[in-house]
Motif scaffolding. Structure first.
Motif, PDB file in Angstrom:
ATOM      1  N   THR A 224     -17.308  55.562   9.477  1.00 49.18           N
ATOM      2  CA  THR A 224     -16.501  56.737   9.791  1.00 49.18           C
ATOM      3  C   THR A 224     -16.536  56.912  11.292  1.00 49.18           C
ATOM      4  OG1 THR A 224     -17.072  57.737   7.676  1.00 49.18           O
ATOM      5  CG2 THR A 224     -16.153  59.179   9.360  1.00 49.18           C
ATOM      6  N   LEU A 225     -15.446  56.595  11.945  1.00 46.55           N
ATOM      7  CA  LEU A 225     -15.459  56.509  13.399  1.00 46.55           C
ATOM      8  C   LEU A 225     -15.588  57.871  14.068  1.00 46.55           C
ATOM      9  CD1 LEU A 225     -12.789  53.714  14.018  1.00 46.55           C
ATOM     10  CD2 LEU A 225     -15.258  53.506  13.639  1.00 46.55           C
ATOM     11  N   ARG A 226     -15.159  58.948  13.407  1.00 44.69           N
ATOM     12  CA  ARG A 226     -15.201  60.248  14.084  1.00 44.69           C
ATOM     13  C   ARG A 226     -16.642  60.725  14.304  1.00 44.69           C
ATOM     14  NH1 ARG A 226     -13.459  61.831   8.867  1.00 44.69           N
ATOM     15  NH2 ARG A 226     -14.828  63.299   7.802  1.00 44.69           N
ATOM     16  N   TYR A 227     -17.615  60.122  13.627  1.00 44.10           N
ATOM     17  CA  TYR A 227     -19.004  60.502  13.812  1.00 44.10           C
ATOM     18  C   TYR A 227     -19.674  59.699  14.919  1.00 44.10           C
ATOM     19  CZ  TYR A 227     -18.450  62.774   9.268  1.00 44.10           C
ATOM     20  OH  TYR A 227     -18.019  63.555   8.234  1.00 44.10           O
ATOM     21  N   ARG A 228     -18.910  58.832  15.557  1.00 41.96           N
ATOM     22  CA  ARG A 228     -19.470  57.932  16.550  1.00 41.96           C
ATOM     23  C   ARG A 228     -18.614  57.909  17.808  1.00 41.96           C
ATOM     24  NH1 ARG A 228     -20.262  55.970  11.424  1.00 41.96           N
ATOM     25  NH2 ARG A 228     -22.366  55.134  11.027  1.00 41.96           N
ATOM     26  N   SER A 229     -19.226  57.617  18.926  1.00 44.11           N
ATOM     27  CA  SER A 229     -18.410  57.332  20.097  1.00 44.11           C
ATOM     28  C   SER A 229     -17.915  55.890  19.985  1.00 44.11           C
ATOM     29  CB  SER A 229     -19.197  57.536  21.389  1.00 44.11           C
ATOM     30  OG  SER A 229     -20.280  56.648  21.445  1.00 44.11           O
ATOM     31  N   ILE A 230     -16.754  55.652  20.543  1.00 44.58           N
ATOM     32  CA  ILE A 230     -16.110  54.341  20.469  1.00 44.58           C
ATOM     33  C   ILE A 230     -15.817  53.851  21.873  1.00 44.58           C
ATOM     34  CG2 ILE A 230     -14.171  53.018  19.570  1.00 44.58           C
ATOM     35  CD1 ILE A 230     -15.968  54.245  17.393  1.00 44.58           C
TER      36      ILE A 230
ATOM     37  N   TYR B  36     -10.308  41.780  24.214  1.00 43.27           N
ATOM     38  CA  TYR B  36     -10.678  43.186  24.134  1.00 43.27           C
ATOM     39  C   TYR B  36     -11.393  43.449  22.817  1.00 43.27           C
ATOM     40  CZ  TYR B  36      -7.976  44.309  28.278  1.00 43.27           C
ATOM     41  OH  TYR B  36      -7.517  44.382  29.585  1.00 43.27           O
ATOM     42  N   TYR B  37     -12.516  44.157  22.918  1.00 36.69           N
ATOM     43  CA  TYR B  37     -13.339  44.466  21.756  1.00 36.69           C
ATOM     44  C   TYR B  37     -13.475  45.974  21.601  1.00 36.69           C
ATOM     45  CZ  TYR B  37     -15.041  39.665  22.460  1.00 36.69           C
ATOM     46  OH  TYR B  37     -15.146  38.309  22.623  1.00 36.69           O
ATOM     47  N   CYS B  38     -13.447  46.451  20.372  1.00 36.92           N
ATOM     48  CA  CYS B  38     -13.872  47.827  20.153  1.00 36.92           C
ATOM     49  C   CYS B  38     -15.277  47.818  19.580  1.00 36.92           C
ATOM     50  CB  CYS B  38     -12.908  48.602  19.262  1.00 36.92           C
ATOM     51  SG  CYS B  38     -12.816  48.062  17.560  1.00 36.92           S
ATOM     52  N   ALA B  39     -16.002  48.872  19.877  1.00 39.28           N
ATOM     53  CA  ALA B  39     -17.394  48.974  19.464  1.00 39.28           C
ATOM     54  C   ALA B  39     -17.719  50.422  19.177  1.00 39.28           C
ATOM     55  CB  ALA B  39     -18.310  48.433  20.556  1.00 39.28           C
ATOM     56  N   ALA B  40     -18.655  50.637  18.258  1.00 43.99           N
ATOM     57  CA  ALA B  40     -19.057  51.986  17.874  1.00 43.99           C
ATOM     58  C   ALA B  40     -20.515  52.225  18.226  1.00 43.99           C
ATOM     59  CB  ALA B  40     -18.850  52.190  16.374  1.00 43.99           C
ATOM     60  N   GLU B  41     -20.775  53.418  18.708  1.00 35.68           N
ATOM     61  CA  GLU B  41     -22.119  53.811  19.129  1.00 35.68           C
ATOM     62  C   GLU B  41     -22.564  54.974  18.270  1.00 35.68           C
ATOM     63  OE1 GLU B  41     -24.227  55.394  23.264  1.00 35.68           O
ATOM     64  OE2 GLU B  41     -22.110  55.710  22.875  1.00 35.68           O
ATOM     65  N   ASP B  42     -23.676  54.813  17.545  1.00 34.52           N
ATOM     66  CA  ASP B  42     -24.128  55.841  16.620  1.00 34.52           C
ATOM     67  C   ASP B  42     -24.507  57.152  17.312  1.00 34.52           C
ATOM     68  OD1 ASP B  42     -25.733  53.637  14.206  1.00 34.52           O
ATOM     69  OD2 ASP B  42     -23.747  54.569  14.209  1.00 34.52           O
ATOM     70  N   ASN B  43     -25.081  57.074  18.510  1.00 32.60           N
ATOM     71  CA  ASN B  43     -25.579  58.317  19.093  1.00 32.60           C
ATOM     72  C   ASN B  43     -24.497  59.123  19.791  1.00 32.60           C
ATOM     73  OD1 ASN B  43     -25.194  57.248  21.640  1.00 32.60           O
ATOM     74  ND2 ASN B  43     -27.300  56.572  21.859  1.00 32.60           N
ATOM     75  N   GLY B  44     -23.295  58.572  19.901  1.00 31.34           N
ATOM     76  CA  GLY B  44     -22.169  59.371  20.344  1.00 31.34           C
ATOM     77  C   GLY B  44     -22.114  59.705  21.807  1.00 31.34           C
TER      78      GLY B  44
END
Length: 124
Positions: A28-34, A94-102
């Protein structure tokens, strides 16, 4: 596996535009910074832009500030990178990545999940 799907890359002439999209079937991307990163041949992976959990926070590298815009659509579980006034130096994977701590970190090691990347080529 993180199950990212990146789309929108391709070949464009200098001065043109591309819009990258990043979606994910498991996170769920809205809970993470991208973050959007890029890597050109022979160069290190670098942050292009990041957006925090709160869309009010965004970050851009100096080389793309004013030309690229990051945004998210939480209903579609997606993050976008609108790239305008493209230059040959923007050519990269180009890569997208998600960070749990936001936090929308600038460094690649802070990100927990990565997409496979999409090639963008800007011709002069």
């Amino acid at each position: 596996q993180s199950q990212f799907a990146e789309a929108g890359g391709g070949l464009v002439q200098s001065g043109g535009s591309l819009r990258l999209s990043c979606t994910n079937s498991k996170l769920t991307l809205r809970y993470r910074s991208i973050g959007w990163f890029r890597q050109a041949p022979g160069k290190e992976r670098e942050l292009v832009s990041a957006i925090g959990r709160n869309e009010g926070f965004t970050r851009y590298s100096d080389t793309v500030e004013g030309r690229f815009t990051i945004s998210r659509n939480n209903f579609k579980n997606a993050v976008y990178l609108q790239m305008n006034s493209l230059e040959p130096d923007d050519t990269a994977v180009y890569y997208c990545a998600a960070e749990d701590n936001g936090y929308g970190a600038e460094v690649a090691w802070a990100y927990d999940y990565w997409g496979q990347g999409t090639q963008d080529t800007v011709s002069s």
